[in-house]
Motif scaffolding. Structure first.
Motif, PDB file in Angstrom:
ATOM      1  N   MET A   1      24.966  32.285  22.573  1.00  0.00           N
ATOM      2  CA  MET A   1      24.537  33.335  22.874  1.00  0.00           C
ATOM      3  C   MET A   1      25.735  34.098  23.862  1.00  0.00           C
ATOM      4  O   MET A   1      26.463  33.822  24.536  1.00  0.00           O
ATOM      5  CB  MET A   1      23.345  33.251  24.011  1.00  0.00           C
ATOM      6  N   VAL A   2      25.661  35.365  23.273  1.00  0.00           N
ATOM      7  CA  VAL A   2      26.868  36.450  23.819  1.00  0.00           C
ATOM      8  C   VAL A   2      26.830  36.368  25.340  1.00  0.00           C
ATOM      9  O   VAL A   2      27.973  36.256  26.087  1.00  0.00           O
ATOM     10  CB  VAL A   2      26.738  37.684  23.071  1.00  0.00           C
ATOM     11  N   THR A   3      25.741  36.825  25.971  1.00  0.00           N
ATOM     12  CA  THR A   3      25.595  36.823  27.555  1.00  0.00           C
ATOM     13  C   THR A   3      26.157  35.688  28.103  1.00  0.00           C
ATOM     14  O   THR A   3      26.984  35.545  29.052  1.00  0.00           O
ATOM     15  CB  THR A   3      24.368  37.310  28.120  1.00  0.00           C
ATOM     16  N   ALA A   4      25.483  34.678  27.862  1.00  0.00           N
ATOM     17  CA  ALA A   4      26.004  33.352  28.316  1.00  0.00           C
ATOM     18  C   ALA A   4      27.316  32.879  28.129  1.00  0.00           C
ATOM     19  O   ALA A   4      28.189  32.436  29.166  1.00  0.00           O
ATOM     20  CB  ALA A   4      24.959  32.193  27.587  1.00  0.00           C
ATOM     21  N   ASP A   5      28.021  33.452  27.104  1.00  0.00           N
ATOM     22  CA  ASP A   5      29.492  33.030  26.631  1.00  0.00           C
ATOM     23  C   ASP A   5      30.310  34.160  27.632  1.00  0.00           C
ATOM     24  O   ASP A   5      31.258  33.622  28.354  1.00  0.00           O
ATOM     25  CB  ASP A   5      29.892  33.522  25.455  1.00  0.00           C
ATOM     26  N   ALA A   6      29.746  35.369  28.018  1.00  0.00           N
ATOM     27  CA  ALA A   6      30.515  36.132  28.887  1.00  0.00           C
ATOM     28  C   ALA A   6      30.355  35.638  30.255  1.00  0.00           C
ATOM     29  O   ALA A   6      31.457  35.814  31.115  1.00  0.00           O
ATOM     30  CB  ALA A   6      29.942  37.499  28.953  1.00  0.00           C
ATOM     31  N   VAL A   7      29.150  35.227  30.566  1.00  0.00           N
ATOM     32  CA  VAL A   7      28.988  34.533  32.141  1.00  0.00           C
ATOM     33  C   VAL A   7      29.873  33.295  32.198  1.00  0.00           C
ATOM     34  O   VAL A   7      30.687  33.465  33.087  1.00  0.00           O
ATOM     35  CB  VAL A   7      27.512  34.230  32.272  1.00  0.00           C
ATOM     36  N   SER A   8      29.813  32.443  31.206  1.00  0.00           N
ATOM     37  CA  SER A   8      31.121  31.454  31.345  1.00  0.00           C
ATOM     38  C   SER A   8      32.441  31.845  31.250  1.00  0.00           C
ATOM     39  O   SER A   8      33.065  31.241  32.362  1.00  0.00           O
ATOM     40  CB  SER A   8      30.768  30.466  30.035  1.00  0.00           C
ATOM     41  N   LEU A   9      32.561  32.978  30.863  1.00  0.00           N
ATOM     42  CA  LEU A   9      33.976  33.304  30.719  1.00  0.00           C
ATOM     43  C   LEU A   9      34.207  33.795  32.314  1.00  0.00           C
ATOM     44  O   LEU A   9      35.506  33.570  32.937  1.00  0.00           O
ATOM     45  CB  LEU A   9      34.325  34.398  29.834  1.00  0.00           C
ATOM     46  N   LEU A  10      33.370  34.523  32.801  1.00  0.00           N
ATOM     47  CA  LEU A  10      33.794  35.282  34.179  1.00  0.00           C
ATOM     48  C   LEU A  10      33.850  34.256  35.253  1.00  0.00           C
ATOM     49  O   LEU A  10      34.615  34.089  36.048  1.00  0.00           O
ATOM     50  CB  LEU A  10      32.545  36.183  34.506  1.00  0.00           C
ATOM     51  N   ARG A  11      32.815  33.054  34.987  1.00  0.00           N
ATOM     52  CA  ARG A  11      32.919  31.834  35.875  1.00  0.00           C
ATOM     53  C   ARG A  11      34.491  31.169  35.752  1.00  0.00           C
ATOM     54  O   ARG A  11      35.147  30.938  36.647  1.00  0.00           O
ATOM     55  CB  ARG A  11      32.031  30.802  35.639  1.00  0.00           C
ATOM     56  N   THR A  12      34.820  31.045  34.452  1.00  0.00           N
ATOM     57  CA  THR A  12      35.906  30.274  34.184  1.00  0.00           C
ATOM     58  C   THR A  12      37.211  31.061  34.763  1.00  0.00           C
ATOM     59  O   THR A  12      38.346  30.473  35.371  1.00  0.00           O
ATOM     60  CB  THR A  12      36.124  30.204  32.780  1.00  0.00           C
ATOM     61  N   LEU A  13      37.162  32.202  34.812  1.00  0.00           N
ATOM     62  CA  LEU A  13      38.233  33.103  35.174  1.00  0.00           C
ATOM     63  C   LEU A  13      38.307  33.446  36.736  1.00  0.00           C
ATOM     64  O   LEU A  13      39.085  34.320  37.337  1.00  0.00           O
ATOM     65  CB  LEU A  13      38.110  34.684  34.691  1.00  0.00           C
ATOM     66  N   GLY A  14      37.299  32.827  37.243  1.00  0.00           N
ATOM     67  CA  GLY A  14      37.196  32.764  38.931  1.00  0.00           C
ATOM     68  C   GLY A  14      36.530  34.148  39.671  1.00  0.00           C
ATOM     69  O   GLY A  14      36.724  34.190  40.909  1.00  0.00           O
ATOM     70  N   ALA A  15      35.825  34.822  38.765  1.00  0.00           N
ATOM     71  CA  ALA A  15      35.133  35.755  39.474  1.00  0.00           C
ATOM     72  C   ALA A  15      34.340  35.667  40.397  1.00  0.00           C
ATOM     73  O   ALA A  15      33.875  36.327  41.550  1.00  0.00           O
ATOM     74  CB  ALA A  15      34.025  36.571  38.398  1.00  0.00           C
ATOM     75  N   GLU A  16      33.648  34.404  40.551  1.00  0.00           N
ATOM     76  CA  GLU A  16      32.850  33.978  41.884  1.00  0.00           C
ATOM     77  C   GLU A  16      33.751  33.974  43.052  1.00  0.00           C
ATOM     78  O   GLU A  16      33.205  33.713  44.213  1.00  0.00           O
ATOM     79  CB  GLU A  16      32.033  32.605  41.491  1.00  0.00           C
ATOM     80  N   ASP A  17      35.024  33.673  43.140  1.00  0.00           N
ATOM     81  CA  ASP A  17      36.137  33.426  44.108  1.00  0.00           C
ATOM     82  C   ASP A  17      36.680  34.615  44.524  1.00  0.00           C
ATOM     83  O   ASP A  17      37.478  34.784  45.291  1.00  0.00           O
ATOM     84  CB  ASP A  17      37.015  32.580  43.694  1.00  0.00           C
ATOM     85  N   VAL A  18      36.443  35.959  43.967  1.00  0.00           N
ATOM     86  CA  VAL A  18      36.958  37.238  44.060  1.00  0.00           C
ATOM     87  C   VAL A  18      35.792  37.953  45.225  1.00  0.00           C
ATOM     88  O   VAL A  18      35.014  38.308  44.745  1.00  0.00           O
ATOM     89  CB  VAL A  18      37.345  38.029  42.856  1.00  0.00           C
ATOM     90  N   ALA A  19      36.245  38.280  46.162  1.00  0.00           N
ATOM     91  CA  ALA A  19      35.496  38.993  46.975  1.00  0.00           C
ATOM     92  C   ALA A  19      35.253  40.441  46.664  1.00  0.00           C
ATOM     93  O   ALA A  19      36.138  41.148  46.010  1.00  0.00           O
ATOM     94  CB  ALA A  19      36.194  39.157  48.741  1.00  0.00           C
ATOM     95  N   HIS A  20      33.981  40.802  46.999  1.00  0.00           N
ATOM     96  CA  HIS A  20      33.442  42.276  46.444  1.00  0.00           C
ATOM     97  C   HIS A  20      32.327  42.709  47.391  1.00  0.00           C
ATOM     98  O   HIS A  20      31.726  41.556  47.887  1.00  0.00           O
ATOM     99  CB  HIS A  20      33.019  42.132  45.056  1.00  0.00           C
ATOM    100  N   PRO A  21      32.228  43.861  47.704  1.00  0.00           N
ATOM    101  CA  PRO A  21      30.987  44.229  48.296  1.00  0.00           C
ATOM    102  C   PRO A  21      30.088  43.631  47.953  1.00  0.00           C
ATOM    103  O   PRO A  21      29.460  43.621  46.783  1.00  0.00           O
ATOM    104  CB  PRO A  21      31.080  45.754  48.138  1.00  0.00           C
TER     105      PRO A  21
END
Length: 177
Positions: A1-21
């Motif tokens: 599933m494309v969305t799940a793959d994109a979510v996985s990529l974002l997590r792998t790239l550390g998007a959860e660790d980047v501060a944002h409003p």
């Protein structure tokens, strides 16, 4: 599933660790995707919303992925969605925003310095993604400076926005509503 793959990529790239409003970049990206879904946006625009910060933006310089990896992103989310991600990330806001609603206005690519006139479909997708992105930031920080200017910008793009997006711009940003 494309969305799940994109979510996985974002997590792998550390998007959860980047501060944002509103918390972190990952949560923001998911909220933008979800907003676009609620507005009935096409799949490629929803995926672009989920990945819109991969290359950084003029307003958020953190890049999770280099431009040299565009082909990988296209393979993951599709060429049309990746093209929207690049288009959004490449915007030189200072030179492109003021006349963006004008169908003949030039758009400046901040990565290359090249100027071109986007077609109507690209303008609509860009405006819709910008509205979803900026509304999420404002909701995260209602006291954010620039809200009247943002309302002026997005209400000026009314002709490019879907009815649902335009309604949200009015509801969230219009000081008289």
């Amino acid at each position: 599933m494309v969305t799940a793959d994109a979510v996985s990529l974002l997590r792998t790239l550390g998007a959860e660790d980047v501060a944002h409003p509103g918390g972190n970049l990952f949560d923001h990206l998911v909220r933008v995707h979800d907003e676009l879904t609620e507005w009935g946006a096409p799949r490629e625009l929803r995926l672009a919303g989920l990945c819109h910060a991969l290359y950084g933006t003029d307003g958020f310089p953190v890049a999770l992925y280099g431009l040299d990896r565009r082909a990988e992103v296209a393979a993951l989310i599709g060429a049309d969605a990746e093209a929207l991600v690049y288009f959004y990330a490449s915007c030189d806001r200072g030179s492109s925003y003021p006349e963006f609603a004008d169908a003949a206005a030039e758009f400046t690519d901040r990565f290359t310095g090249e100027r071109h006139v986007p077609d109507a479909a690209a303008r609509r997708a860009f405006a819709e993604l910008t509205a979803a992105n900026e509304l999420d930031v404002v909701r995260a920080h209602p006291e954010a400076s620039g809200t009247p200017e943002l309302y002026g910008l997005l209400s000026g793009w009314r002709g490019l926005l879907s009815d649902r997006a335009a309604h949200e711009v009015e509801r969230v940003l219009n000081p008289h509503s």
